[in-house]
Write a protein that holds these residues in place. Sequence first.
Motif, PDB file in Angstrom:
ATOM      1  N   ASP A  61      -0.293  -5.380  32.711  1.00 28.10           N
ATOM      2  CA  ASP A  61       0.973  -4.662  32.559  1.00 28.10           C
ATOM      3  C   ASP A  61       1.074  -4.101  31.139  1.00 28.10           C
ATOM      4  N   VAL A  62       1.900  -3.084  30.962  1.00 34.59           N
ATOM      5  CA  VAL A  62       2.012  -2.370  29.689  1.00 34.59           C
ATOM      6  C   VAL A  62       2.533  -3.285  28.583  1.00 34.59           C
ATOM      7  N   ILE A  63       3.557  -4.070  28.869  1.00 35.38           N
ATOM      8  CA  ILE A  63       4.169  -4.925  27.859  1.00 35.38           C
ATOM      9  C   ILE A  63       3.161  -5.948  27.337  1.00 35.38           C
ATOM     10  N   GLY A  64       2.373  -6.526  28.228  1.00 37.26           N
ATOM     11  CA  GLY A  64       1.342  -7.481  27.832  1.00 37.26           C
ATOM     12  C   GLY A  64       0.269  -6.830  26.973  1.00 37.26           C
ATOM     13  N   ALA A  65      -0.106  -5.604  27.324  1.00 38.18           N
ATOM     14  CA  ALA A  65      -1.117  -4.882  26.558  1.00 38.18           C
ATOM     15  C   ALA A  65      -0.621  -4.573  25.149  1.00 38.18           C
ATOM     16  N   VAL A  66       0.651  -4.155  25.032  1.00 37.07           N
ATOM     17  CA  VAL A  66       1.224  -3.859  23.711  1.00 37.07           C
ATOM     18  C   VAL A  66       1.293  -5.131  22.876  1.00 37.07           C
ATOM     19  N   ARG A  67       1.706  -6.229  23.482  1.00 35.24           N
ATOM     20  CA  ARG A  67       1.806  -7.503  22.764  1.00 35.24           C
ATOM     21  C   ARG A  67       0.432  -7.929  22.230  1.00 35.24           C
ATOM     22  N   LYS A  68      -0.606  -7.803  23.077  1.00 35.13           N
ATOM     23  CA  LYS A  68      -1.962  -8.146  22.647  1.00 35.13           C
ATOM     24  C   LYS A  68      -2.448  -7.198  21.548  1.00 35.13           C
ATOM     25  N   GLY A  69      -2.061  -5.928  21.641  1.00 33.66           N
ATOM     26  CA  GLY A  69      -2.433  -4.950  20.617  1.00 33.66           C
ATOM     27  C   GLY A  69      -1.822  -5.289  19.265  1.00 33.66           C
ATOM     28  N   VAL A  70      -0.568  -5.767  19.262  1.00 38.07           N
ATOM     29  CA  VAL A  70       0.105  -6.155  18.017  1.00 38.07           C
ATOM     30  C   VAL A  70      -0.617  -7.345  17.383  1.00 38.07           C
ATOM     31  N   VAL A  71      -0.984  -8.324  18.187  1.00 35.46           N
ATOM     32  CA  VAL A  71      -1.704  -9.508  17.681  1.00 35.46           C
ATOM     33  C   VAL A  71      -3.053  -9.080  17.093  1.00 35.46           C
ATOM     34  N   ASP A  72      -3.767  -8.181  17.793  1.00 35.64           N
ATOM     35  CA  ASP A  72      -5.055  -7.696  17.323  1.00 35.64           C
ATOM     36  C   ASP A  72      -4.903  -6.898  16.028  1.00 35.64           C
ATOM     37  N   GLY A  73      -3.838  -6.095  15.937  1.00 34.47           N
ATOM     38  CA  GLY A  73      -3.584  -5.312  14.728  1.00 34.47           C
ATOM     39  C   GLY A  73      -3.332  -6.195  13.519  1.00 34.47           C
ATOM     40  N   LYS A  74      -2.623  -7.307  13.723  1.00 30.52           N
ATOM     41  CA  LYS A  74      -2.354  -8.229  12.610  1.00 30.52           C
ATOM     42  C   LYS A  74      -3.611  -8.970  12.177  1.00 30.52           C
ATOM     43  N   LYS A  75      -4.594  -9.087  13.080  1.00 30.92           N
ATOM     44  CA  LYS A  75      -5.873  -9.712  12.718  1.00 30.92           C
ATOM     45  C   LYS A  75      -6.725  -8.774  11.866  1.00 30.92           C
ATOM     46  N   HIS A  76      -6.544  -7.468  12.044  1.00 32.14           N
ATOM     47  CA  HIS A  76      -7.371  -6.479  11.348  1.00 32.14           C
ATOM     48  C   HIS A  76      -6.578  -5.736  10.276  1.00 32.14           C
ATOM     49  N   LEU A  77      -5.841  -6.469   9.454  1.00 27.64           N
ATOM     50  CA  LEU A  77      -5.029  -5.843   8.409  1.00 27.64           C
ATOM     51  C   LEU A  77      -5.885  -5.350   7.251  1.00 27.64           C
ATOM     52  N   VAL A  78      -5.477  -4.210   6.685  1.00 26.68           N
ATOM     53  CA  VAL A  78      -6.128  -3.607   5.528  1.00 26.68           C
ATOM     54  C   VAL A  78      -5.063  -3.480   4.439  1.00 26.68           C
ATOM     55  N   THR A  79      -5.413  -3.843   3.200  1.00 26.33           N
ATOM     56  CA  THR A  79      -4.481  -3.683   2.075  1.00 26.33           C
ATOM     57  C   THR A  79      -4.783  -2.365   1.381  1.00 26.33           C
ATOM     58  N   VAL A  80      -3.729  -1.569   1.165  1.00 24.95           N
ATOM     59  CA  VAL A  80      -3.861  -0.235   0.595  1.00 24.95           C
ATOM     60  C   VAL A  80      -3.251  -0.223  -0.804  1.00 24.95           C
ATOM     61  N   PRO A  81      -4.034   0.144  -1.847  1.00 25.52           N
ATOM     62  CA  PRO A  81      -3.448   0.271  -3.178  1.00 25.52           C
ATOM     63  C   PRO A  81      -2.668   1.586  -3.272  1.00 25.52           C
ATOM     64  N   LEU A  82      -1.381   1.502  -3.526  1.00 27.90           N
ATOM     65  CA  LEU A  82      -0.536   2.695  -3.621  1.00 27.90           C
ATOM     66  C   LEU A  82      -0.245   3.015  -5.079  1.00 27.90           C
ATOM     67  N   THR A  83      -0.132   4.304  -5.397  1.00 31.44           N
ATOM     68  CA  THR A  83       0.237   4.731  -6.747  1.00 31.44           C
ATOM     69  C   THR A  83       1.758   4.771  -6.869  1.00 31.44           C
ATOM     70  N   LYS A  84       2.249   5.108  -8.064  1.00 34.47           N
ATOM     71  CA  LYS A  84       3.698   5.191  -8.273  1.00 34.47           C
ATOM     72  C   LYS A  84       4.318   6.298  -7.429  1.00 34.47           C
ATOM     73  N   ALA A  85       3.522   7.325  -7.114  1.00 30.85           N
ATOM     74  CA  ALA A  85       4.003   8.451  -6.303  1.00 30.85           C
ATOM     75  C   ALA A  85       3.848   8.166  -4.811  1.00 30.85           C
ATOM     76  N   ASN A  86       3.596   6.898  -4.438  1.00 29.72           N
ATOM     77  CA  ASN A  86       3.353   6.513  -3.048  1.00 29.72           C
ATOM     78  C   ASN A  86       2.247   7.342  -2.413  1.00 29.72           C
ATOM     79  N   SER A  87       1.164   7.497  -3.171  1.00 29.64           N
ATOM     80  CA  SER A  87      -0.016   8.193  -2.682  1.00 29.64           C
ATOM     81  C   SER A  87      -1.212   7.256  -2.832  1.00 29.64           C
ATOM     82  N   ILE A  88      -2.409   7.782  -2.629  1.00 26.35           N
ATOM     83  CA  ILE A  88      -3.616   6.969  -2.801  1.00 26.35           C
ATOM     84  C   ILE A  88      -4.224   7.294  -4.168  1.00 26.35           C
ATOM     85  N   PRO A  89      -5.012   6.369  -4.755  1.00 21.43           N
ATOM     86  CA  PRO A  89      -5.525   6.588  -6.112  1.00 21.43           C
ATOM     87  C   PRO A  89      -6.588   7.684  -6.240  1.00 21.43           C
TER      88      PRO A  89
END
Length: 173
Positions: A61-89
């Motif tokens: 079902d769609v709801i179960g798939a979205v829930r599993k996708g959220v769990v998977d997304g939290k497992k594959h987190l990436v940290t992004v360094p942001l500049t003062k202008a909220n851009s990339i370095p």
Amino acid sequence: MANRRKGNKTKEKEADWQERVVQIRRVTKVVKGGKKLSFRAIVVVGNERGQVGVGVGKASDVIGAVRKGVVDGKKHLVTVPLTKANSIPHPVSGAGGGAKVMMRPAAPGTGVIAGGAVRTVLELAGVRNILAKQLGSDNPLNNARAAANALASLRTFSDVAEERGIPLENLYA
């Protein structure tokens, strides 16, 4: 009493995360009795303060798939360094599957100039000023993964100075 406070803090931390569904697709698997229908959801999870992840979930079902996708997304987190202008370095490119994504920092007030899944990834990462271009495939999953790959390869001046083992001031010389 202490347990209740602890529980509230975890709820507050959970509330910080935003999730956006990039695509929901019906997929079938041919089995002995016929075709088995299920759903695949591509979900991007981020806190708009420099952390983002791309996840995929499959369920009947769609709801179960979205829930599993959220769990998977939290497992594959990436940290992004942001500049003062909220851009990339610095300019960066990334690849995922057949997709390539090119990103360049932009001046304040530019906004997020990107399309499709890449735009979703950048917005949930907290990037406000950037220029991005999808090259190659138009597959949303590969483009989202390519964007996450590009953001993961970003480095700050202090990171580079630390890797080289020199003071930050000597890096500019």
